[in-house]
Design a protein around this motif. Sequence first.
Motif, PDB file in Angstrom:
ATOM      1  N   GLY A  34       2.530 -22.579  34.024  1.00 29.37           N
ATOM      2  CA  GLY A  34       1.308 -21.982  33.468  1.00 29.37           C
ATOM      3  C   GLY A  34       0.253 -21.648  34.509  1.00 29.37           C
ATOM      4  N   VAL A  35       0.629 -21.710  35.801  1.00 28.35           N
ATOM      5  CA  VAL A  35      -0.340 -21.366  36.857  1.00 28.35           C
ATOM      6  C   VAL A  35      -0.422 -19.846  36.953  1.00 28.35           C
ATOM      7  N   ASP A  36      -1.651 -19.334  37.083  1.00 25.36           N
ATOM      8  CA  ASP A  36      -1.858 -17.887  37.208  1.00 25.36           C
ATOM      9  C   ASP A  36      -1.611 -17.494  38.664  1.00 25.36           C
ATOM     10  N   VAL A  37      -0.420 -16.939  38.918  1.00 27.82           N
ATOM     11  CA  VAL A  37      -0.007 -16.711  40.299  1.00 27.82           C
ATOM     12  C   VAL A  37       0.201 -15.222  40.567  1.00 27.82           C
ATOM     13  N   LEU A  38      -0.207 -14.785  41.749  1.00 34.24           N
ATOM     14  CA  LEU A  38       0.024 -13.409  42.179  1.00 34.24           C
ATOM     15  C   LEU A  38       0.916 -13.454  43.419  1.00 34.24           C
ATOM     16  N   VAL A  39       2.034 -12.696  43.370  1.00 30.75           N
ATOM     17  CA  VAL A  39       2.909 -12.592  44.535  1.00 30.75           C
ATOM     18  C   VAL A  39       2.696 -11.220  45.160  1.00 30.75           C
ATOM     19  N   THR A  40       2.481 -11.213  46.454  1.00 29.49           N
ATOM     20  CA  THR A  40       2.277  -9.935  47.114  1.00 29.49           C
ATOM     21  C   THR A  40       2.853  -9.996  48.529  1.00 29.49           C
ATOM     22  N   ARG A  41       2.755  -8.886  49.260  1.00 31.43           N
ATOM     23  CA  ARG A  41       3.386  -8.883  50.583  1.00 31.43           C
ATOM     24  C   ARG A  41       2.652  -7.964  51.542  1.00 31.43           C
ATOM     25  N   GLU A  42       2.937  -8.200  52.841  1.00 38.21           N
ATOM     26  CA  GLU A  42       2.394  -7.317  53.875  1.00 38.21           C
ATOM     27  C   GLU A  42       3.505  -6.896  54.829  1.00 38.21           C
ATOM     28  N   PRO A  43       3.477  -5.697  55.388  1.00 38.07           N
ATOM     29  CA  PRO A  43       2.535  -4.681  54.946  1.00 38.07           C
ATOM     30  C   PRO A  43       2.896  -4.225  53.546  1.00 38.07           C
ATOM     31  N   GLY A  44       1.886  -3.966  52.722  1.00 33.63           N
ATOM     32  CA  GLY A  44       2.145  -3.498  51.358  1.00 33.63           C
ATOM     33  C   GLY A  44       1.211  -4.143  50.362  1.00 33.63           C
ATOM     34  N   GLY A  45       1.703  -4.220  49.105  1.00 34.57           N
ATOM     35  CA  GLY A  45       0.941  -4.899  48.058  1.00 34.57           C
ATOM     36  C   GLY A  45      -0.035  -4.021  47.305  1.00 34.57           C
ATOM     37  N   ASP A  46      -0.112  -2.757  47.689  1.00 32.26           N
ATOM     38  CA  ASP A  46      -1.042  -1.802  47.071  1.00 32.26           C
ATOM     39  C   ASP A  46      -0.449  -0.423  47.398  1.00 32.26           C
ATOM     40  N   PRO A  47      -0.654   0.606  46.560  1.00 32.96           N
ATOM     41  CA  PRO A  47       0.023   1.885  46.808  1.00 32.96           C
ATOM     42  C   PRO A  47      -0.215   2.458  48.217  1.00 32.96           C
ATOM     43  N   LEU A  48      -1.460   2.428  48.674  1.00 31.16           N
ATOM     44  CA  LEU A  48      -1.722   2.968  50.022  1.00 31.16           C
ATOM     45  C   LEU A  48      -1.029   2.107  51.082  1.00 31.16           C
ATOM     46  N   ALA A  49      -1.144   0.797  50.941  1.00 31.89           N
ATOM     47  CA  ALA A  49      -0.544  -0.097  51.934  1.00 31.89           C
ATOM     48  C   ALA A  49       0.993  -0.003  51.909  1.00 31.89           C
ATOM     49  N   GLU A  50       1.576   0.240  50.729  1.00 36.62           N
ATOM     50  CA  GLU A  50       3.035   0.420  50.660  1.00 36.62           C
ATOM     51  C   GLU A  50       3.450   1.715  51.370  1.00 36.62           C
ATOM     52  N   SER A  51       2.594   2.747  51.290  1.00 37.15           N
ATOM     53  CA  SER A  51       2.909   3.993  52.005  1.00 37.15           C
ATOM     54  C   SER A  51       2.879   3.745  53.512  1.00 37.15           C
ATOM     55  N   ILE A  52       1.906   2.953  53.946  1.00 38.06           N
ATOM     56  CA  ILE A  52       1.825   2.631  55.379  1.00 38.06           C
ATOM     57  C   ILE A  52       3.057   1.810  55.779  1.00 38.06           C
ATOM     58  N   ARG A  53       3.488   0.898  54.884  1.00 39.49           N
ATOM     59  CA  ARG A  53       4.687   0.090  55.169  1.00 39.49           C
ATOM     60  C   ARG A  53       5.894   0.985  55.470  1.00 39.49           C
ATOM     61  N   ARG A  54       6.068   2.012  54.610  1.00 42.39           N
ATOM     62  CA  ARG A  54       7.229   2.891  54.800  1.00 42.39           C
ATOM     63  C   ARG A  54       7.167   3.569  56.172  1.00 42.39           C
ATOM     64  N   LEU A  55       5.973   3.997  56.556  1.00 41.44           N
ATOM     65  CA  LEU A  55       5.818   4.641  57.875  1.00 41.44           C
ATOM     66  C   LEU A  55       6.158   3.659  58.995  1.00 41.44           C
ATOM     67  N   LEU A  56       5.657   2.433  58.852  1.00 39.17           N
ATOM     68  CA  LEU A  56       5.816   1.449  59.922  1.00 39.17           C
ATOM     69  C   LEU A  56       7.266   1.013  60.107  1.00 39.17           C
ATOM     70  N   LEU A  57       8.003   0.897  59.014  1.00 34.99           N
ATOM     71  CA  LEU A  57       9.350   0.319  59.119  1.00 34.99           C
ATOM     72  C   LEU A  57      10.446   1.367  59.286  1.00 34.99           C
TER      73      LEU A  57
END
Length: 221
Positions: A34-57
């Motif tokens: 019942g813990v309110d948990v958010l899983v995210t990642r870097e680079p990424g985690g947001d549409p703009l940051a995911e676009s940057i991830r694709r460029l970087l990798l």
Amino acid sequence: MTSLPGFFITFEGIEGGGKTTQIRRVADRLSSMGVDVLVTREPGGDPLAESIRRLLLDPANAPVAPAAELLLYAAARAQHVARVIRPALESGRVVLCDRYSDSTDAYQGGGRGVDPEMLRTLHRLATGDLKPDLTLLFDLDPEEGLARIGTRGGEKDRMEGETLAFHRSVREAFLNAARREPERFRVIDARRNVDAVTDVVWAEVQTALEKWKIGRREACP
Ligand code: T5A
């Protein structure tokens, strides 16, 4: 340590250390409690940051100038912190993040040789000095980590394709960071089997969350 109401845990380490496997397991257990948990990642985690991830990798973009690489990781993080991580922590959630600023210190600092003072300045700009409450560092020999990634199949991404010497420098930089901040870091022996690693990770997360809950109760009795 963040002064925000939520709790911020980062998962760090070289390629193939098993962070992604473990973050999912921790998230599942916390959600089932019942813990309110958010899983995210870097680079990424947001549409703009995911676009940057694709460029970087993307291996097709190699070679990338070290300064360009550093600024792209920082740009992705600035967006991710502002749009995703900080709002979640402000609303009291537990945030589990697959990589964060320690990866920049290890890869761009340890691996590429960027000056630590420059990294500190960029972290301030990108994160407003938002630091994790707990950082789990999955440690193993880079040869073993890269071999695990290899068994997954598919093309290596741009960073996975770096030399073994590069990955060794990255590992050393992570371990140095853990030595500098022992109160924040927990070094996990990632050579063990997945379930054995989960046991250690879970024990660390439970201990940290208990302290956080006690702190919250004392702050708002
Ligand atoms: N980067 C990132 C920077 O240079 N600077 C930065 O600031 C940031 C944020 C990100 C890349 O960008 C670099 C670092 C990276 O090179 P990514 O795809 O997110 O790229 O890469 P990773 O974070 O390395 O993620 P991976 O998913 O590739 O690796 P993980 O998370 O370490 O490992 P995982 O869990 O996916 O497992 C890998 C394989 O090993 C197996 C799994 O089943 C899987 O097949 N495995 C185990 N096998 C045996 N025993 C265990 N204990 C195992 N645990 C997992």
